[in-house]
Design a protein around this motif. Structure first.
Motif, PDB file in Angstrom:
ATOM      1  N   MET A 220       0.801  -1.214   0.000  1.00  0.00           N
ATOM      2  CA  MET A 220       0.000   0.000   0.000  1.00  0.00           C
ATOM      3  C   MET A 220       0.842   1.276   0.000  1.00  0.00           C
ATOM      4  O   MET A 220       0.483   2.259  -0.655  1.00  0.00           O
ATOM      5  N   VAL A 221       1.975   1.302   0.713  1.00  0.00           N
ATOM      6  CA  VAL A 221       2.649   2.576   0.931  1.00  0.00           C
ATOM      7  C   VAL A 221       3.288   3.151  -0.334  1.00  0.00           C
ATOM      8  O   VAL A 221       3.620   4.335  -0.367  1.00  0.00           O
ATOM      9  N   HIS A 222       3.464   2.343  -1.384  1.00  0.00           N
ATOM     10  CA  HIS A 222       4.004   2.930  -2.618  1.00  0.00           C
ATOM     11  C   HIS A 222       3.018   3.912  -3.255  1.00  0.00           C
ATOM     12  O   HIS A 222       3.385   4.673  -4.143  1.00  0.00           O
ATOM     13  N   HIS A 223       1.773   3.920  -2.784  1.00  0.00           N
ATOM     14  CA  HIS A 223       0.792   4.907  -3.244  1.00  0.00           C
ATOM     15  C   HIS A 223       1.002   6.272  -2.583  1.00  0.00           C
ATOM     16  O   HIS A 223       0.384   7.250  -3.001  1.00  0.00           O
ATOM     17  N   LEU A 224       1.832   6.333  -1.538  1.00  0.00           N
ATOM     18  CA  LEU A 224       1.938   7.529  -0.710  1.00  0.00           C
ATOM     19  C   LEU A 224       3.204   8.329  -0.988  1.00  0.00           C
ATOM     20  O   LEU A 224       4.209   7.787  -1.483  1.00  0.00           O
ATOM     21  N   ALA A 225       3.172   9.597  -0.624  1.00  0.00           N
ATOM     22  CA  ALA A 225       4.376  10.423  -0.601  1.00  0.00           C
ATOM     23  C   ALA A 225       5.203  10.051   0.633  1.00  0.00           C
ATOM     24  O   ALA A 225       4.695   9.468   1.594  1.00  0.00           O
ATOM     25  N   GLU A 226       6.484  10.403   0.614  1.00  0.00           N
ATOM     26  CA  GLU A 226       7.377  10.026   1.712  1.00  0.00           C
ATOM     27  C   GLU A 226       6.866  10.535   3.055  1.00  0.00           C
ATOM     28  O   GLU A 226       6.860   9.786   4.047  1.00  0.00           O
ATOM     29  N   GLU A 227       6.457  11.793   3.139  1.00  0.00           N
ATOM     30  CA  GLU A 227       5.996  12.340   4.410  1.00  0.00           C
ATOM     31  C   GLU A 227       4.733  11.640   4.896  1.00  0.00           C
ATOM     32  O   GLU A 227       4.500  11.543   6.099  1.00  0.00           O
ATOM     33  N   ASP A 228       3.916  11.149   3.974  1.00  0.00           N
ATOM     34  CA  ASP A 228       2.717  10.408   4.381  1.00  0.00           C
ATOM     35  C   ASP A 228       3.075   9.034   4.927  1.00  0.00           C
ATOM     36  O   ASP A 228       2.401   8.527   5.833  1.00  0.00           O
ATOM     37  N   VAL A 229       4.114   8.410   4.391  1.00  0.00           N
ATOM     38  CA  VAL A 229       4.566   7.136   4.959  1.00  0.00           C
ATOM     39  C   VAL A 229       5.060   7.355   6.387  1.00  0.00           C
ATOM     40  O   VAL A 229       4.736   6.592   7.304  1.00  0.00           O
ATOM     41  N   VAL A 230       5.832   8.416   6.592  1.00  0.00           N
ATOM     42  CA  VAL A 230       6.292   8.762   7.947  1.00  0.00           C
ATOM     43  C   VAL A 230       5.092   9.003   8.856  1.00  0.00           C
ATOM     44  O   VAL A 230       5.038   8.517   9.998  1.00  0.00           O
ATOM     45  N   GLY A 231       4.090   9.743   8.354  1.00  0.00           N
ATOM     46  CA  GLY A 231       2.890  10.014   9.143  1.00  0.00           C
ATOM     47  C   GLY A 231       2.106   8.764   9.461  1.00  0.00           C
ATOM     48  O   GLY A 231       1.560   8.613  10.563  1.00  0.00           O
ATOM     49  N   LEU A 232       2.034   7.841   8.512  1.00  0.00           N
ATOM     50  CA  LEU A 232       1.320   6.580   8.753  1.00  0.00           C
ATOM     51  C   LEU A 232       1.988   5.792   9.867  1.00  0.00           C
ATOM     52  O   LEU A 232       1.309   5.270  10.763  1.00  0.00           O
ATOM     53  N   ILE A 233       3.308   5.669   9.807  1.00  0.00           N
ATOM     54  CA  ILE A 233       4.022   4.916  10.848  1.00  0.00           C
ATOM     55  C   ILE A 233       3.795   5.547  12.220  1.00  0.00           C
ATOM     56  O   ILE A 233       3.513   4.852  13.214  1.00  0.00           O
ATOM     57  N   ARG A 234       3.885   6.862  12.302  1.00  0.00           N
ATOM     58  CA  ARG A 234       3.651   7.553  13.575  1.00  0.00           C
ATOM     59  C   ARG A 234       2.216   7.341  14.057  1.00  0.00           C
ATOM     60  O   ARG A 234       1.966   7.123  15.249  1.00  0.00           O
ATOM     61  N   ASN A 235       1.259   7.388  13.130  1.00  0.00           N
ATOM     62  CA  ASN A 235      -0.150   7.217  13.496  1.00  0.00           C
ATOM     63  C   ASN A 235      -0.408   5.807  14.022  1.00  0.00           C
ATOM     64  O   ASN A 235      -1.125   5.623  15.011  1.00  0.00           O
TER      65      ASN A 235
END
Length: 216
Positions: free
Chosen positions: A113-128
């Protein structure tokens, strides 16, 4: 290879329910062939006890969660941006894993799934995820010429047009192993909870990479 930002065909809003079902069913068969579900299950079943609850982020129509429930007996729930079909085999909620509150579970998994996201959104997802789960298992593609060539020659010719095209696009949109490690490190530095353990592995021929994070 520069990272692509091309949209995938399955991201279109006007696909019929029948087309989506066929595409998801075929994708599940490809994932089984590549061993992705078993890579996740091995990690879930490792250790002294199996998780009691599992969240699948970007779950599609829930095929992986059905397998997880069958193998571990865990309570399962999915999260996806697309509204779930009425006859979904598992509970699925609609939401954004980067910004929305997530169901509290022992483990969250996020597969392809994360290849759909921008880098900062991947960082945000992990934090969330760190706010609601004690562990995250993230499996995704690797942007590399070898898996792109292998997929194009040995897999794409046997798939429907949507999945053949999106498979190549997904590899071009994926993160390199170095980029993935950097994003995990950034997420860790900004997280509200300390990391107890993290591991990042890359499979032979760069067919997948897996990040396994446990929080204190």
């Amino acid at each position: 290879m520069l990272r692509s930002h091309q949209s995938e065909l399955m991201d279109a809003d006007d696909l019929s329910e029948a087309t989506l079902r066929r595409a998801y069913r075929e994708l599940w068969m490809v994932n089984r062939f590549l061993g992705n579900p078993w890579a996740v299950l091995r990690l879930l079943q490792a250790g002294p006890s199996a998780p009691r609850s599992v969240l699948d982020i970007g779950c599609g129509q829930g095929a992986l969660l059905v397998e997880i429930r069958k193998k571990t007996g865990a309570r399962v729930v999915g999260l996806d941006m697309r509204e779930a079909p009425e006859d979904a085999p598992v509970p699925i909620v609609t939401g954004n894993a980067v910004s929305d509150s997530l169901p509290r579970t022992d483990v969250a998994v996020c597969v392809l799934m994360v290849h759909h996201l921008a880098e900062e959104d991947v960082v945000g997802l992990i934090r969330n995820v760190s706010r609601s789960s004690g562990r995250l298992i993230l499996l995704d593609l690797v942007r590399h010429r070898v898996p792109l060539a292998l997929f194009s020659i040995f897999v794409a010719p046997f798939l429907c047009t949507i999945n053949a095209s999106d498979g190549k696009t997904s590899i071009r949109k994926a993160f390199t192993a170095r980029e993935m490690r950097a994003m995990v490190d950034r997420a860790q530095s900004r997280a509200e909870r300390p990391v107890a353990r993290k591991r990042h592995t890359v499979a032979p021929f760069w067919i997948r990479q897996v990040v396994d994070i446990r929080w204190v």
